[in-house]
Design a protein around this motif. Structure first.
Motif, PDB file in Angstrom:
ATOM      1  N   ALA A  15     -83.087  27.052  62.779  1.00 48.29           N
ATOM      2  CA  ALA A  15     -82.483  25.772  62.412  1.00 48.29           C
ATOM      3  C   ALA A  15     -80.982  25.928  62.195  1.00 48.29           C
ATOM      4  O   ALA A  15     -80.189  25.050  62.572  1.00 48.29           O
ATOM      5  CB  ALA A  15     -83.148  25.216  61.153  1.00 48.29           C
ATOM      6  N   LEU A  16     -80.587  27.033  61.601  1.00 51.58           N
ATOM      7  CA  LEU A  16     -79.166  27.300  61.373  1.00 51.58           C
ATOM      8  C   LEU A  16     -78.427  27.406  62.704  1.00 51.58           C
ATOM      9  O   LEU A  16     -77.315  26.878  62.860  1.00 51.58           O
ATOM     10  CB  LEU A  16     -79.000  28.586  60.565  1.00 51.58           C
ATOM     11  N   ILE A  30     -74.108  20.809  66.814  1.00 50.40           N
ATOM     12  CA  ILE A  30     -73.865  19.513  66.176  1.00 50.40           C
ATOM     13  C   ILE A  30     -72.638  19.598  65.280  1.00 50.40           C
ATOM     14  O   ILE A  30     -71.781  18.708  65.277  1.00 50.40           O
ATOM     15  CB  ILE A  30     -75.102  19.084  65.366  1.00 50.40           C
ATOM     16  N   VAL A  31     -72.553  20.687  64.516  1.00 45.75           N
ATOM     17  CA  VAL A  31     -71.404  20.881  63.624  1.00 45.75           C
ATOM     18  C   VAL A  31     -70.117  20.993  64.430  1.00 45.75           C
ATOM     19  O   VAL A  31     -69.085  20.421  64.058  1.00 45.75           O
ATOM     20  CB  VAL A  31     -71.609  22.127  62.745  1.00 45.75           C
ATOM     21  N   VAL A  32     -70.179  21.724  65.538  1.00 46.75           N
ATOM     22  CA  VAL A  32     -68.996  21.871  66.396  1.00 46.75           C
ATOM     23  C   VAL A  32     -68.514  20.493  66.872  1.00 46.75           C
ATOM     24  O   VAL A  32     -67.318  20.170  66.803  1.00 46.75           O
ATOM     25  CB  VAL A  32     -69.299  22.784  67.603  1.00 46.75           C
ATOM     26  N   ALA A  33     -69.456  19.676  67.353  1.00 47.87           N
ATOM     27  CA  ALA A  33     -69.083  18.340  67.835  1.00 47.87           C
ATOM     28  C   ALA A  33     -68.480  17.493  66.721  1.00 47.87           C
ATOM     29  O   ALA A  33     -67.463  16.811  66.918  1.00 47.87           O
ATOM     30  CB  ALA A  33     -70.314  17.643  68.431  1.00 47.87           C
ATOM     31  N   LEU A  34     -69.103  17.533  65.541  1.00 41.36           N
ATOM     32  CA  LEU A  34     -68.619  16.719  64.427  1.00 41.36           C
ATOM     33  C   LEU A  34     -67.254  17.183  63.925  1.00 41.36           C
ATOM     34  O   LEU A  34     -66.362  16.366  63.648  1.00 41.36           O
ATOM     35  CB  LEU A  34     -69.634  16.750  63.282  1.00 41.36           C
ATOM     36  N   VAL A  35     -67.086  18.485  63.804  1.00 42.15           N
ATOM     37  CA  VAL A  35     -65.814  19.004  63.305  1.00 42.15           C
ATOM     38  C   VAL A  35     -64.676  18.673  64.266  1.00 42.15           C
ATOM     39  O   VAL A  35     -63.600  18.220  63.856  1.00 42.15           O
ATOM     40  CB  VAL A  35     -65.899  20.534  63.086  1.00 42.15           C
ATOM     41  N   LEU A  36     -64.927  18.871  65.564  1.00 44.41           N
ATOM     42  CA  LEU A  36     -63.873  18.628  66.545  1.00 44.41           C
ATOM     43  C   LEU A  36     -63.562  17.139  66.704  1.00 44.41           C
ATOM     44  O   LEU A  36     -62.392  16.739  66.777  1.00 44.41           O
ATOM     45  CB  LEU A  36     -64.262  19.228  67.896  1.00 44.41           C
ATOM     46  N   MET A  37     -64.614  16.304  66.730  1.00 42.41           N
ATOM     47  CA  MET A  37     -64.401  14.879  66.983  1.00 42.41           C
ATOM     48  C   MET A  37     -64.016  14.111  65.725  1.00 42.41           C
ATOM     49  O   MET A  37     -63.096  13.287  65.745  1.00 42.41           O
ATOM     50  CB  MET A  37     -65.655  14.262  67.600  1.00 42.41           C
ATOM     51  N   VAL A  38     -64.756  14.363  64.639  1.00 41.00           N
ATOM     52  CA  VAL A  38     -64.524  13.606  63.412  1.00 41.00           C
ATOM     53  C   VAL A  38     -63.442  14.251  62.556  1.00 41.00           C
ATOM     54  O   VAL A  38     -62.561  13.577  62.028  1.00 41.00           O
ATOM     55  CB  VAL A  38     -65.836  13.466  62.610  1.00 41.00           C
ATOM     56  N   GLY A  39     -63.524  15.580  62.412  1.00 40.54           N
ATOM     57  CA  GLY A  39     -62.563  16.275  61.560  1.00 40.54           C
ATOM     58  C   GLY A  39     -61.204  16.469  62.200  1.00 40.54           C
ATOM     59  O   GLY A  39     -60.174  16.101  61.625  1.00 40.54           O
ATOM     60  N   MET A  56     -66.873  17.814  73.558  1.00 42.35           N
ATOM     61  CA  MET A  56     -68.229  18.025  74.059  1.00 42.35           C
ATOM     62  C   MET A  56     -68.390  19.275  74.918  1.00 42.35           C
ATOM     63  O   MET A  56     -69.441  19.924  74.859  1.00 42.35           O
ATOM     64  CB  MET A  56     -68.707  16.775  74.811  1.00 42.35           C
ATOM     65  N   PRO A  57     -67.408  19.664  75.727  1.00 37.41           N
ATOM     66  CA  PRO A  57     -67.570  20.945  76.426  1.00 37.41           C
ATOM     67  C   PRO A  57     -67.738  22.130  75.462  1.00 37.41           C
ATOM     68  O   PRO A  57     -68.530  23.047  75.720  1.00 37.41           O
ATOM     69  CB  PRO A  57     -66.270  21.065  77.238  1.00 37.41           C
ATOM     70  N   PHE A  58     -67.008  22.123  74.329  1.00 36.89           N
ATOM     71  CA  PHE A  58     -67.158  23.199  73.343  1.00 36.89           C
ATOM     72  C   PHE A  58     -68.542  23.125  72.682  1.00 36.89           C
ATOM     73  O   PHE A  58     -69.172  24.159  72.432  1.00 36.89           O
ATOM     74  CB  PHE A  58     -66.059  23.097  72.281  1.00 36.89           C
ATOM     75  N   ALA A  59     -68.995  21.919  72.367  1.00 35.01           N
ATOM     76  CA  ALA A  59     -70.317  21.765  71.753  1.00 35.01           C
ATOM     77  C   ALA A  59     -71.410  22.225  72.716  1.00 35.01           C
ATOM     78  O   ALA A  59     -72.376  22.889  72.313  1.00 35.01           O
ATOM     79  CB  ALA A  59     -70.543  20.307  71.349  1.00 35.01           C
ATOM     80  N   ILE A  74     -78.933  13.265  68.476  1.00 40.97           N
ATOM     81  CA  ILE A  74     -78.923  14.396  69.406  1.00 40.97           C
ATOM     82  C   ILE A  74     -79.137  13.941  70.846  1.00 40.97           C
ATOM     83  O   ILE A  74     -78.429  14.369  71.764  1.00 40.97           O
ATOM     84  CB  ILE A  74     -79.995  15.433  69.019  1.00 40.97           C
ATOM     85  N   THR A  75     -80.135  13.066  71.040  1.00 40.43           N
ATOM     86  CA  THR A  75     -80.552  12.734  72.409  1.00 40.43           C
ATOM     87  C   THR A  75     -79.945  11.457  72.959  1.00 40.43           C
ATOM     88  O   THR A  75     -79.964  11.246  74.175  1.00 40.43           O
ATOM     89  CB  THR A  75     -82.088  12.582  72.467  1.00 40.43           C
ATOM     90  N   GLY A  76     -79.448  10.575  72.076  1.00 41.74           N
ATOM     91  CA  GLY A  76     -78.903   9.302  72.543  1.00 41.74           C
ATOM     92  C   GLY A  76     -79.964   8.270  72.845  1.00 41.74           C
ATOM     93  O   GLY A  76     -79.677   7.252  73.470  1.00 41.74           O
ATOM     94  N   SER A  77     -81.195   8.493  72.397  1.00 44.72           N
ATOM     95  CA  SER A  77     -82.280   7.580  72.731  1.00 44.72           C
ATOM     96  C   SER A  77     -83.307   7.541  71.607  1.00 44.72           C
ATOM     97  O   SER A  77     -83.817   8.580  71.179  1.00 44.72           O
ATOM     98  CB  SER A  77     -82.963   8.023  74.030  1.00 44.72           C
TER      99      SER A  77
END
Length: 566
Positions: free
Chosen positions: A7-8, A14-23, A32-35, A472-475
Motif C-alpha cells: 500500500a505504501l 498518487i502522492v507524486v501527482a498531488l505534490v507536483l500538480m497541487v503543491g 503525469m509523466p513523472f507519476a 485513480i481510474t477516472g470512472s
C-alpha cells in the motif's frame, strides 16, 4: 511482502501527482509523466511485474485515452462551431430571457442539463458539454470548470443508463447468488432474490445518500462560486439563492428517487435531469424562487487573472440573436437524442454500434492485455457528427468552419499528453492484479490496508474508498468493479448490510468524479485551462470532502437503523 508495504508503494504515484500538480502547481502535462514513471517503477519493485508487461499495460492505457480524447475534441469542436456560427451568442441571448442571474444559470446548465447528459452518456461527457456552455454564457473559465465538475456527482451512480451499478457490480453476481441460496437455506428473509434485485436495492440505498447532497451541494456551490469568483468575495451572496436551489433540487429528486425505487437504476439521472430541467426553466421564467437581485461576476476587466483561460472568453453583456432559439439549441438537442437512442438496448441501435470496434489483441504478446475503441459508440463521435451537421444548419461559411476546426485541433496538444500518461498510470494500477507474486493489486492493497485499521467506523469510510477508486481510474464504474468484492468482504466481516456498504461505494465513486485527474484534465481542456489542473483540484477537493462526510454520516445512520444482514 506485506500488504501494508505494498500500500505504501501504491500510494507513491498518487502522492507524486498531488505534490507536483497541487503543491508545486505543475501542469498535468509535466506532472503525469513523472507519476506514470513512479507507478512503473513501483510495479517492478513491489509486484515484480516484468518491464515488457508494464509497457504493454501502458499502451493499453493510451488506447483507452484515445477514446477520451475523441470526447474532448468533440466537445471543443461543438463549442467553437457554435461560437463561429453565432449559435452560442443566440443561446446567451435566450438564457438572459430565462434569467440573467449567474447563480440560476449555474443550476440550470451545470446541475440539471449536465445531469441529463450524465444519465444518457456518462464517462465525463457532462462536464465536457456543460463547462464550455457556461463559459460561452460569460462565466470565468475556472468557475465553469469547477462548478460542472462538482455538480457532476449526484447523478453519476445512475449515469449512462445505470452502468456504474449494473456493470460496476457485475462481478458480484455469483457472490449474491450464493448469499441468496445460503440465506434461503437458513430461513432468512432476503431483500432481494437475485443480482438484479440486489442492484435495485443498492440503487435505492444510494438515493438516501445522494438525495440530501442534491440540496446541500447546490446551496454550497453557489456560495463557493460567489466567494471565489464574485466581486464581493462573499459566501452569503450565493446562499441568498437557497430557495431556488431547493426548488431545483426537489424538481430533480422527485423523478430521480421515483425512478430508482419504481423502475431500477437505469433512468433516475436521465429522467431526473430532463424533467427537472423542464420544470426549473419554466419556473425561472416565471420568477419562481428566483432571487430578487440579479447577480453576476462583475466587470471582466476587473477579474483576477487566474479566473480565465486561453479559450475565447465572452465578456459582452449585450447579446444578439443570429437565429431562432430552436436552431441555436438544435445541435445540443440532436446530441441528446443520439445519446439516448444509442444507450438504450431495447431501441436496437446500441448492439450494432458497440459491435463496430477497432480491437488491439495480445498487446506485445500478452494474451490477457487487449483493448479496443468502439469508435461509433463514443459520445465524441456524435459530437463531431453534430458539428458537421451544424455547418449547413447554421449556414456557416468555409472560413468559419476552417477557423473552428483549426482552433479545436490546436487546443488538443496539452490534454493529449496529460491524458495519455494519466490513463497509462491507471492501466498499470488495474493491471497489477496479475503478478507473479500473487499479491493484491495496487488499489486493493490500498483499500485492504485502510480497512484493516478502520474497525467499526467502516460505514463512514466506505464512500471514500469509492472516491479513491474514481480518483485513480477516472470512472465510477471502474471504481465499483475494482472495489465491489472488497466492500462486500468488509461488510460480511463486520456484520454490516452489504447492500448499504455497496451503495456507499457507488456514491463514493460518483463524488470521486470531482477530483479525478482524468475528468479534471478533460474539463480544463474544453475551457482553456490546460496546465492549471492543480488549481482546479485544490478547489474541488473541499466539496468532495463535504460530500464524503455527509454520506459517511448517512451510511452510519442507515446501518444503525436497519437490522438487515443483507
Amino acid at each position: 511482502m506485506s500488504t501494508a508495504f505494498l500500500a505504501l508503494l501504491a500510494i507513491i504515484p498518487i502522492v507524486v501527482a498531488l505534490v507536483l500538480m497541487v503543491g508545486m502547481r505543475w501542469p498535468a502535462t509535466r506532472a503525469m509523466p513523472f507519476a506514470w514513471a513512479a507507478c512503473f517503477v513501483c510495479g517492478m519493485i513491489g509486484w515484480k511485474i516484468e518491464v515488457l508487461r508494464l509497457v504493454a499495460l501502458s499502451i493499453q492505457g493510451v488506447i483507452i485515452a484515445i477514446g477520451v480524447l475523441i470526447i474532448v475534441f468533440g466537445a471543443i469542436l461543438i463549442l467553437y462551431t457554435l461560437e463561429k456560427s453565432g449559435g452560442m451568442e443566440t443561446i446567451q441571448y435566450g438564457m438572459q430571457n430565462v434569467s440573467k442571474d449567474r447563480r440560476v444559470q449555474a443550476i440550470i446548465i451545470g446541475f440539471l442539463f449536465a445531469a441529463f447528459i450524465e444519465g444518457a452518456a456518462g464517462f465525463g461527457t457532462p462536464a465536457a458539454l456543460a463547462a464550455p456552455l457556461l463559459l460561452g454564457l460569460g462565466f470565468p473559465a475556472m468557475a465553469a470548470a469547477v462548478v460542472c465538475l462538482v455538480f457532476n456527482s449526484v447523478p453519476v451512480s445512475f449515469g449512462a443508463v445505470g452502468t456504474p451499478i449494473l456493470v460496476g457490480f457485475g462481478l458480484l453476481k455469483d457472490t449474491v447468488g450464493h448469499a441468496v441460496a445460503d440465506g434461503q437455506a437458513a430461513g432468512a428473509v432476503m431483500p432481494y432474490a437475485n443480482f438484479d434485485g440486489f442492484a435495485r436495492v443498492v440503487g435505492e440505498w444510494a438515493t438516501f445518500m445522494h438525495g440530501p447532497m442534491a440540496i446541500i451541494l447546490t446551496i454550497f456551490m453557489l456560495g463557493f462560486m460567489t466567494r471565489f469568483w464574485g466581486p464581493e468575495r462573499s459566501w452569503s451572496v450565493g446562499f441568498r439563492a437557497w430557495k431556488f436551489c431547493i426548488f431545483a433540487a426537489v424538481c430533480f429528486l422527485v423523478p430521480y428517487i421515483a425512478c430508482a425505487w419504481g423502475l431500477g437504476p437505469e433512468f433516475p439521472a436521465m429522467l431526473g435531469g430532463l424533467i427537472g430541467l423542464g420544470i426549473v426553466v419554466w419556473g425561472a421564467k416565471m420568477g419562481f424562487c428566483v432571487p430578487k437581485e440579479e447577480w453576476g461576476f462583475g466587470d471582466p476587466a476587473k477579474w483576477d487573472a487566474t479566473w480565465s483561460g486561453t479559450a475565447s472568453q465572452n465578456t459582452s453583456t449585450h447579446f444578439q440573436a443570429h437565429m431562432s432559439q430552436f436552431m441555436a439549441w438544435l445541435p445540443y438537442v440532436i446530441i441528446c437524442v443520439l445519446l439516448v437512442i444509442s444507450r438504450i438496448p431495447e431501441l436496437g441501435l446500441k448492439g450494432w454500434l458497440t459491435a463496430q470496434k477497432i480491437t488491439y489483441n495480445n498487446i506485445l504478446g500478452f494474451a490477457d492485455i487487449s483493448e479496443g475503441i468502439t469508435y461509433l459508440y463514443l459520445p465524441g463521435t456524435f459530437f463531431i457528427l453534430v458539428a458537421l451537421i451544424t455547418i449547413p444548419l447554421h449556414k456557416m461559411s468555409a472560413e468559419k468552419v476552417k477557423a473552428a476546426w483549426t482552433e479545436s485541433f490546436v487546443k488538443m496538444k496539452s490534454p493529449t499528453i496529460a491524458l495519455c500518461f494519466a490513463v497509462a498510470l491507471v492501466a498499470i494500477f488495474r493491471g497489477s492484479a496479475v503478478n507473479p507474486e500473487g499479491v493484491p493489486s495496487m488499489p486493493l492493497a490500498l483499500a485492504e490496508t485502510v480497512g484493516a485499521v478502520a474497525g467499526g467506523i467502516w460505514p463512514f469510510l466506505a464512500a471514500f474508498v469509492g472516491g479513491l477508486g474514481a480518483f485513480i481510474t477516472g470512472s465510477a464504474t471502474i471504481s465499483d468493479l475494482m472495489f465491489a468484492e472488497f466492500q462486500w468482504g468488509m461488510a460480511i466481516t463486520q456484520h454490516l448490510a452489504p447492500s448499504i456498504i455497496e451503495a456507499a461505494q457507488t456514491v463514493g465513486g460518483a463524488m470521486g468524479n470531482m477530483i479525478c485527474i482524468h475528468n479534471i484534465v478533460a474539463a480544463c481542456a474544453v475551457v482553456g485551462l490546460s496546465g492549471r489542473e492543480g488549481e482546479v483540484m485544490r478547489k474541488t477537493f473541499w466539496p468532495f470532502l463535504l460530500y464524503g462526510v455527509v454520506v459517511g454520516i448517512i451510511c452510519l445512520l442507515l446501518i444503525s437503523f436497519t437490522s438487515a444482514t443483507f
